[in-house]
Structure formats: C-alpha cells, structure tokens
Design a protein around this motif. Structure first.
Motif, PDB file in Angstrom:
ATOM      1  N   SER A  73      -1.932   7.836   0.664  1.00 16.55           N
ATOM      2  CA  SER A  73      -2.666   8.793  -0.145  1.00 16.55           C
ATOM      3  C   SER A  73      -2.856  10.060   0.676  1.00 16.55           C
ATOM      4  O   SER A  73      -2.950  10.010   1.903  1.00 16.55           O
ATOM      5  CB  SER A  73      -4.029   8.219  -0.554  1.00 16.55           C
ATOM      6  OG  SER A  73      -4.864   9.218  -1.096  1.00 16.55           O
ATOM      7  N   TYR A  93      -6.490   7.613   3.750  1.00 14.91           N
ATOM      8  CA  TYR A  93      -6.645   6.736   2.595  1.00 14.91           C
ATOM      9  C   TYR A  93      -5.310   6.122   2.171  1.00 14.91           C
ATOM     10  O   TYR A  93      -4.235   6.640   2.475  1.00 14.91           O
ATOM     11  CB  TYR A  93      -7.292   7.496   1.435  1.00 14.91           C
ATOM     12  CG  TYR A  93      -8.773   7.675   1.652  1.00 14.91           C
ATOM     13  CD1 TYR A  93      -9.701   6.881   0.976  1.00 14.91           C
ATOM     14  CD2 TYR A  93      -9.249   8.600   2.569  1.00 14.91           C
ATOM     15  CE1 TYR A  93     -11.055   7.017   1.203  1.00 14.91           C
ATOM     16  CE2 TYR A  93     -10.612   8.737   2.812  1.00 14.91           C
ATOM     17  CZ  TYR A  93     -11.503   7.943   2.125  1.00 14.91           C
ATOM     18  OH  TYR A  93     -12.848   8.072   2.360  1.00 14.91           O
ATOM     19  N   HIS A  94      -5.419   4.993   1.456  1.00 17.86           N
ATOM     20  CA  HIS A  94      -4.264   4.219   1.031  1.00 17.86           C
ATOM     21  C   HIS A  94      -4.485   3.752  -0.403  1.00 17.86           C
ATOM     22  O   HIS A  94      -5.620   3.522  -0.822  1.00 17.86           O
ATOM     23  CB  HIS A  94      -4.063   3.007   1.947  1.00 17.86           C
ATOM     24  CG  HIS A  94      -4.159   3.340   3.410  1.00 17.86           C
ATOM     25  ND1 HIS A  94      -3.070   3.728   4.160  1.00 17.86           N
ATOM     26  CD2 HIS A  94      -5.233   3.382   4.242  1.00 17.86           C
ATOM     27  CE1 HIS A  94      -3.462   3.968   5.400  1.00 17.86           C
ATOM     28  NE2 HIS A  94      -4.763   3.773   5.479  1.00 17.86           N
ATOM     29  N   SER A  95      -3.406   3.570  -1.120  1.00 16.52           N
ATOM     30  CA  SER A  95      -3.472   3.187  -2.530  1.00 16.52           C
ATOM     31  C   SER A  95      -2.767   1.850  -2.730  1.00 16.52           C
ATOM     32  O   SER A  95      -1.531   1.777  -2.624  1.00 16.52           O
ATOM     33  CB  SER A  95      -2.814   4.262  -3.410  1.00 16.52           C
ATOM     34  OG  SER A  95      -3.431   5.524  -3.191  1.00 16.52           O
ATOM     35  N   LEU A 146       0.838  -1.189   0.000  1.00 16.13           N
ATOM     36  CA  LEU A 146       0.000   0.000   0.000  1.00 16.13           C
ATOM     37  C   LEU A 146       0.877   1.243   0.000  1.00 16.13           C
ATOM     38  O   LEU A 146       1.879   1.307   0.708  1.00 16.13           O
ATOM     39  CB  LEU A 146      -0.916   0.029   1.220  1.00 16.13           C
ATOM     40  CG  LEU A 146      -1.929  -1.104   1.355  1.00 16.13           C
ATOM     41  CD1 LEU A 146      -2.571  -1.073   2.732  1.00 16.13           C
ATOM     42  CD2 LEU A 146      -3.004  -1.004   0.276  1.00 16.13           C
ATOM     43  N   PRO A 150       0.094   2.440  -8.232  1.00 14.90           N
ATOM     44  CA  PRO A 150      -0.865   2.666  -7.151  1.00 14.90           C
ATOM     45  C   PRO A 150      -2.247   2.978  -7.704  1.00 14.90           C
ATOM     46  O   PRO A 150      -2.392   3.730  -8.668  1.00 14.90           O
ATOM     47  CB  PRO A 150      -0.279   3.878  -6.412  1.00 14.90           C
ATOM     48  CG  PRO A 150       0.518   4.613  -7.445  1.00 14.90           C
ATOM     49  CD  PRO A 150       1.050   3.559  -8.377  1.00 14.90           C
ATOM     50  N   VAL A 151      -3.259   2.380  -7.104  1.00 17.69           N
ATOM     51  CA  VAL A 151      -4.653   2.692  -7.426  1.00 17.69           C
ATOM     52  C   VAL A 151      -5.129   3.660  -6.349  1.00 17.69           C
ATOM     53  O   VAL A 151      -5.392   3.278  -5.214  1.00 17.69           O
ATOM     54  CB  VAL A 151      -5.526   1.428  -7.451  1.00 17.69           C
ATOM     55  CG1 VAL A 151      -6.962   1.790  -7.841  1.00 17.69           C
ATOM     56  CG2 VAL A 151      -4.946   0.411  -8.430  1.00 17.69           C
ATOM     57  N   GLU A 152      -5.214   4.924  -6.700  1.00 19.05           N
ATOM     58  CA  GLU A 152      -5.374   6.014  -5.741  1.00 19.05           C
ATOM     59  C   GLU A 152      -6.629   5.863  -4.869  1.00 19.05           C
ATOM     60  O   GLU A 152      -7.742   5.709  -5.373  1.00 19.05           O
ATOM     61  CB  GLU A 152      -5.421   7.357  -6.477  1.00 19.05           C
ATOM     62  CG  GLU A 152      -5.672   8.572  -5.593  1.00 19.05           C
ATOM     63  CD  GLU A 152      -4.552   8.799  -4.587  1.00 19.05           C
ATOM     64  OE1 GLU A 152      -4.825   9.387  -3.530  1.00 19.05           O
ATOM     65  OE2 GLU A 152      -3.408   8.387  -4.867  1.00 19.05           O
ATOM     66  N   GLY A 153      -6.391   5.909  -3.547  1.00 20.16           N
ATOM     67  CA  GLY A 153      -7.472   6.026  -2.579  1.00 20.16           C
ATOM     68  C   GLY A 153      -8.487   4.908  -2.585  1.00 20.16           C
ATOM     69  O   GLY A 153      -9.660   5.119  -2.280  1.00 20.16           O
ATOM     70  N   LEU A 154      -8.061   3.678  -2.879  1.00 22.59           N
ATOM     71  CA  LEU A 154      -9.003   2.566  -2.962  1.00 22.59           C
ATOM     72  C   LEU A 154      -9.336   1.990  -1.587  1.00 22.59           C
ATOM     73  O   LEU A 154     -10.313   1.267  -1.423  1.00 22.59           O
ATOM     74  CB  LEU A 154      -8.429   1.462  -3.858  1.00 22.59           C
ATOM     75  CG  LEU A 154      -9.367   0.350  -4.298  1.00 22.59           C
ATOM     76  CD1 LEU A 154     -10.505   0.914  -5.143  1.00 22.59           C
ATOM     77  CD2 LEU A 154      -8.613  -0.718  -5.078  1.00 22.59           C
TER      78      LEU A 154
END
Length: 270
Positions: free
Chosen positions: A201, A215-217, A198, A224-228
């Motif tokens: 974010s 938030y974490h990505s 992770l 990174p998949v932003e703010g998932l």
C-alpha cells in the motif's frame, strides 16, 4: 475509595495542562537552529491528547512576530471529536491567547501565546512547522514524547486468530503484544503466520515512539483490502521489538484468542 488512574487523566482533558521537562530541546529549519532551550514546557491544550512544546520567547531566534489570519481547520467542525488527536490542526484551539509567527520571514512557523500565568513569556510552537526536532542529541518525530505515556512489548503464546468475511487471515501462537498508554493492545505477528498474500500500500503513518509505518493490503477473495495491516521496518528504539512484524486492525476483523471471540475495539480506525 481508590482512584482509577486512567479516569484521573481523562478527568482533566478539558483543562490546559503543563509539565516542565529537563531535556534540552532544539528545532531547526533548513539546517538552521531556530529554537534552543533547556527550559521547555510540554503543553496539552484542552481536549488534546498529545503535547506540544512551549519555549521561552527569548530562546527563539528572532523572537515572535505578527502572523496573517491563521487557518481555522479548513472549516471543519472538530467540536464533535471527544478528544483532539494529531488530526486536529494546530490552528484549532479553545485556549485564550493570540497567534504569532516565529522563524525566518520566508518560512514562518505558527506559534501561540496563551493567556495563562504559568506560560507567561512562553510561546507554544507548531511541531509540524519545523524540519527537525531534537531532544538532547536525538531526533524525534511526529510530536513530543509524553512523559505519562509508554510502550511495553510482551511475547504471548496465546493462540491469536483473525478472519475477515469468514476468510482466515492470521493464526499464530507467536504474537508480540504491544501495550501503549491510552490505545488498544496490538498484536504483531510473524509474517509466516499470515495466511493470505499481501499487496503493498502507498499509505504511511508516523508514531513518535515507533517510527514510520508502512501499510499492506491483504488479498481476500482475489481483492486487496486497502491498508488493513502495517509494519515498522526500521523502528525507533521503543518499537524495536516489533521490527518487521505485521499488525492488523482488530477494529475491522473478527478476533479470536484461545478460542474465545472478542468484540471489535471501537476507535477512530473502526
């Protein structure tokens, strides 16, 4: 015929709804108490799903005064929104009445006086305009608590799996499910059961019941998949059971519980 309670509440969404509270409620600006009342009323204006506080004008320091022409929601059309959540500005409304201002002249707060007999002598206040709100002696954030909404957190041994674009992200039998009135259930999982790295974010959000979320990505295929995902590191009392755990947007991922694939929930975050 039995009445479905969820439908009963939604049936009146287009109405102006009120509920007196027994709590002493205060609001402050720069440390100065501007509002202090034991006669507060919770108000849900038409289409809104979270309440605002209405206070007797006489419990507001300085009463009310004129206000410049209020903003109109920055020109956005909110009519397409089926419900009005906190994204819809205080200045946007369908209730008949007039805008006013309260508080110090150098930092006025928006208010609204509704033309309704049950709110005669009251002013509805913009929660975000104040620095601090207190119910009794405890600070509240985001918006007033809704007496018809609650949170339950329950341990679950069901196998909860998440994947994104075919990449496994979560595999756990130790989730804690958070049930919140009117929202999809959320699975909060131990960090050890997250299968990908992770990245932090910068995004945050606030919940009146759980507190401030960070938030974490997740890193998928090196990106990174932003703010998932999000977590509550210092939750409020109602969210204590999910402290430090991670939750992911099921709306954007493939969800399997005990081997059964589930459809993605349809929400604002889809």
């Amino acid at each position: 015929m039995a009445v479905d309670m969820g439908s009963l509440f939604m049936r009146n969404l287009g109405e102006l709804r009120v509920q007196p509270t027994r709590k002493r409620v205060r609001a402050k600006i720069d440390g100065e108490t501007i509002v202090d009342s034991s006669r507060a009323v919770l108000v849900w204006e038409p289409k809104r799903v979270v309440p605002a506080y209405a206070m007797p004008v006489e419990d507001v320091v300085g009463g009310t005064g004129p206000t410049p022409d209020p903003a109109d929601g920055e020109g956005r059309d909110y009519s397409r929104f089926p419900v009005w959540d906190p994204r819809v500005p205080f200045s946007v409304r369908t209730t008949v009445g007039r805008p006013v201002a309260v508080g110090p002249h150098e930092r006025p707060v928006a208010g609204f006086i509704a033309e309704d007999a049950d709110l005669d002598g009251y002013v509805i206040l913009d929660f975000d305009g104040f620095d601090t709100w207190l119910e009794e002696d405890e600070e509240i954030i985001s918006h007033p608590h809704d007496p018809f909404s609650r949170i339950d957190i329950r341990d679950s041994s069901a196998r909860y799996q998440l994947a994104l674009d075919g990449v496994p992200v979560v595999d756990t039998t130790r989730a804690r499910i958070l049930f919140e009135t009117g929202l999809p259930q959320r699975h909060y999982v131990p960090r050890e059961d997250v299968l990908v790295d992770l990245a932090p974010s910068s995004a945050t959000s606030t919940c009146a019941y759980k507190g401030v979320a960070t938030y974490h990505s997740p890193i998928i295929d090196g990106h990174p998949v932003e703010g998932l995902a999000w977590s509550y590191e210092s939750p409020l009392t109602d969210g204590e059971g999910v402290r430090g755990r991670l939750c992911f947007f099921d709306e954007r991922m493939d969800v399997t519980i005990d081997g059964v694939a589930l459809p993605r929930p349809k929400t604002y975050w889809s």
